[in-house]
Motif scaffolding. Structure first.
Motif, mmCIF file in Angstrom:
data_model
loop_
_atom_site.group_PDB
_atom_site.id
_atom_site.type_symbol
_atom_site.label_atom_id
_atom_site.label_comp_id
_atom_site.label_asym_id
_atom_site.label_seq_id
_atom_site.Cartn_x
_atom_site.Cartn_y
_atom_site.Cartn_z
ATOM 1 N N THR A 203 6.507 -54.662 34.042
ATOM 2 C CA THR A 203 7.916 -55.609 34.660
ATOM 3 C C THR A 203 8.579 -55.559 33.344
ATOM 4 O OG1 THR A 203 6.071 -57.225 35.429
ATOM 5 C CG2 THR A 203 8.465 -57.966 35.066
ATOM 6 N N HIS A 204 9.965 -55.151 33.497
ATOM 7 C CA HIS A 204 10.636 -55.123 32.758
ATOM 8 C C HIS A 204 11.263 -56.050 31.910
ATOM 9 C CE1 HIS A 204 14.232 -53.866 30.843
ATOM 10 N NE2 HIS A 204 14.242 -52.292 30.451
ATOM 11 N N ASP A 207 13.744 -58.324 32.827
ATOM 12 C CA ASP A 207 13.625 -59.268 34.666
ATOM 13 C C ASP A 207 13.162 -60.643 33.845
ATOM 14 O OD1 ASP A 207 15.241 -57.549 36.303
ATOM 15 O OD2 ASP A 207 13.661 -56.306 36.496
ATOM 16 N N ILE A 208 12.504 -59.950 33.166
ATOM 17 C CA ILE A 208 11.511 -61.394 32.583
ATOM 18 C C ILE A 208 12.508 -62.280 32.052
ATOM 19 C CG2 ILE A 208 9.360 -62.537 30.301
ATOM 20 C CD1 ILE A 208 8.585 -60.898 32.756
ATOM 21 N N LEU A 226 6.202 -64.154 37.344
ATOM 22 C CA LEU A 226 6.838 -62.878 36.593
ATOM 23 C C LEU A 226 6.671 -61.409 36.738
ATOM 24 C CD1 LEU A 226 8.864 -64.802 34.486
ATOM 25 C CD2 LEU A 226 9.673 -65.090 36.630
ATOM 26 N N ALA A 228 6.766 -57.068 38.798
ATOM 27 C CA ALA A 228 6.949 -56.407 39.591
ATOM 28 C C ALA A 228 6.217 -56.345 40.983
ATOM 29 C CB ALA A 228 7.167 -55.564 39.013
ATOM 30 N N TRP A 270 14.548 -65.565 41.792
ATOM 31 C CA TRP A 270 14.311 -64.507 41.425
ATOM 32 C C TRP A 270 13.931 -63.040 41.923
ATOM 33 C CZ3 TRP A 270 9.688 -61.651 39.649
ATOM 34 C CH2 TRP A 270 9.785 -61.156 38.518
ATOM 35 N N ALA A 272 12.318 -59.082 40.231
ATOM 36 C CA ALA A 272 12.465 -58.383 39.518
ATOM 37 C C ALA A 272 13.162 -57.429 40.035
ATOM 38 C CB ALA A 272 11.031 -57.080 38.356
ATOM 39 N N SER A 273 14.281 -56.405 39.899
ATOM 40 C CA SER A 273 15.176 -54.854 39.645
ATOM 41 C C SER A 273 14.606 -53.592 38.725
ATOM 42 C CB SER A 273 16.078 -55.754 39.597
ATOM 43 O OG SER A 273 16.399 -56.204 37.904
ATOM 44 N N LYS A 274 14.141 -53.664 38.450
ATOM 45 C CA LYS A 274 14.084 -52.814 37.106
ATOM 46 C C LYS A 274 12.433 -51.955 37.593
ATOM 47 C CE LYS A 274 16.941 -53.698 33.524
ATOM 48 N NZ LYS A 274 18.174 -53.557 33.124
ATOM 49 N N THR A 275 12.727 -50.637 37.842
ATOM 50 C CA THR A 275 11.030 -50.527 38.012
ATOM 51 C C THR A 275 10.217 -50.056 36.503
ATOM 52 O OG1 THR A 275 11.461 -48.219 38.618
ATOM 53 C CG2 THR A 275 11.109 -49.988 40.010
#
Length: 288
Positions: A203-204, A207-208, A226, A228, A270, A272-275
């Motif tokens: 998880t980026h 995002d956290i 929290l 991905a 919320w 997660a938006s980044k992989t």
């Protein structure tokens, strides 16, 4: 988000996640205090506009006499495998230190957001007993919940899943993606702990921090995961880097599965938006 009139205390505010959180809180106009003993945090992570105080969490009361509106407790020992060789350090930071944070919470009565560990959900719930780190984090999340109920205190407990992004550490207390990044840049093989099929959710850090801000404002209770939406085996991660792999012996405390529940975090808005795959692709492109 953020009223601008709050006083917010972040333990571990000079660490990887804490420093990003402090920066965002300060940008919102909050008065931000960081309490950090610099065991893992660094001066290089400090950001303008934050009041940094160097002390162990067991000395929280004397070092932070203010009454904050919100406390983020991130300042704990946070590595699984190394915790097996230095349980005394884990006990000092995660038991002794956290007890004093909870007593401070009981005295000052702010809202507490506790960074629990997703390790307790691994391997069908057996993960909580696989290392001193996992055990202390699991019992601390229970103690936070009990303090909240015993003393009528507001709290939220979050669970991070293998945080990555700019500012990660390598070395003894390093995290996988940064260790692999530095090995790639140095032209060496990537060390993969056997069997390599163990799965992790990555998880980026941004995002956290988004999640922490949202939960600080609107979340109450336990089980704010929290993480991905996808998981990868360590070998799959190594393959994304495209470098040779050298297998390492199996390690105690090395959980095999990852279990994620982001229902309550998603309910706050919320996701997660980044992989991790896109982040690794950037690293590989930069390495040339």
């Amino acid at each position: 988000m953020g009223s601008g009139a709050r006083t917010v205390l972040v333990t571990g505010g000079a660490g990887f996640i804490g420093s990003r959180l402090c920066a965002r809180l300060a940008a919102l106009g909050d008065t931000v205090i960081s309490l950090d003993n610099y065991f893992a945090g660094t001066r290089g992570n400090e950001v303008p506009g934050v009041d940094y105080r160097e002390a162990h969490t067991c000395d929280i009361a004397t070092n932070v006499p203010e009454t904050p509106d919100l406390v983020y407790h991130l300042g704990e020992y946070s590595r699984v495998e190394s915790s097996l060789v230095e349980p005394d350090v884990v006990w000092d930071l995660n038991v002794h230190g956290t007890f004093h944070v909870l007593e401070y919470w009981r005295s000052k009565r702010p809202k507490l957001v506790y960074a629990g560990s997703s390790t307790k959900f691994a391997d069908g719930g057996l993960g909580r007993d696989q290392s001193p780190y996992a055990f202390t984090k699991a019992t601390n999340s229970e103690l936070v919940r009990n303090y909240g109920e015993w003393y009528g205190l507001p709290f939220a407990i979050t669970y991070f899943y293998n945080v990555f992004g700019p500012g990660e550490r390598a070395g003894t207390y390093g995290t996988l993606i940064e260790i692999f990044r530095q090995k790639l840049l140095a032209g060496g093989p990537l060390p993969v702990t056997s069997p390599g099929t163990q799965h992790r959710i990555f998880t980026h850090v941004d995002d956290i921090v988004d999640g922490l801000l949202l939960i600080g404002e609107k979340g109450f209770g336990d089980e704010f995961g929290l993480g991905a939406s996808d998981s990868h085996s360590i070998l799959q991660i190594a393959e994304m880097f495209g470098a040779p792999v050298v297998m390492q012996p199996e390690a105690k405390g090395n959980r095999m599965t990852a279990k994620l529940d982001v229902t309550k975090s998603n309910a706050l808005g919320w996701a997660a938006s980044k992989t991790v795959s896109s982040y690794i692709a950037e690293i590989v492109a930069e390495a040339g």
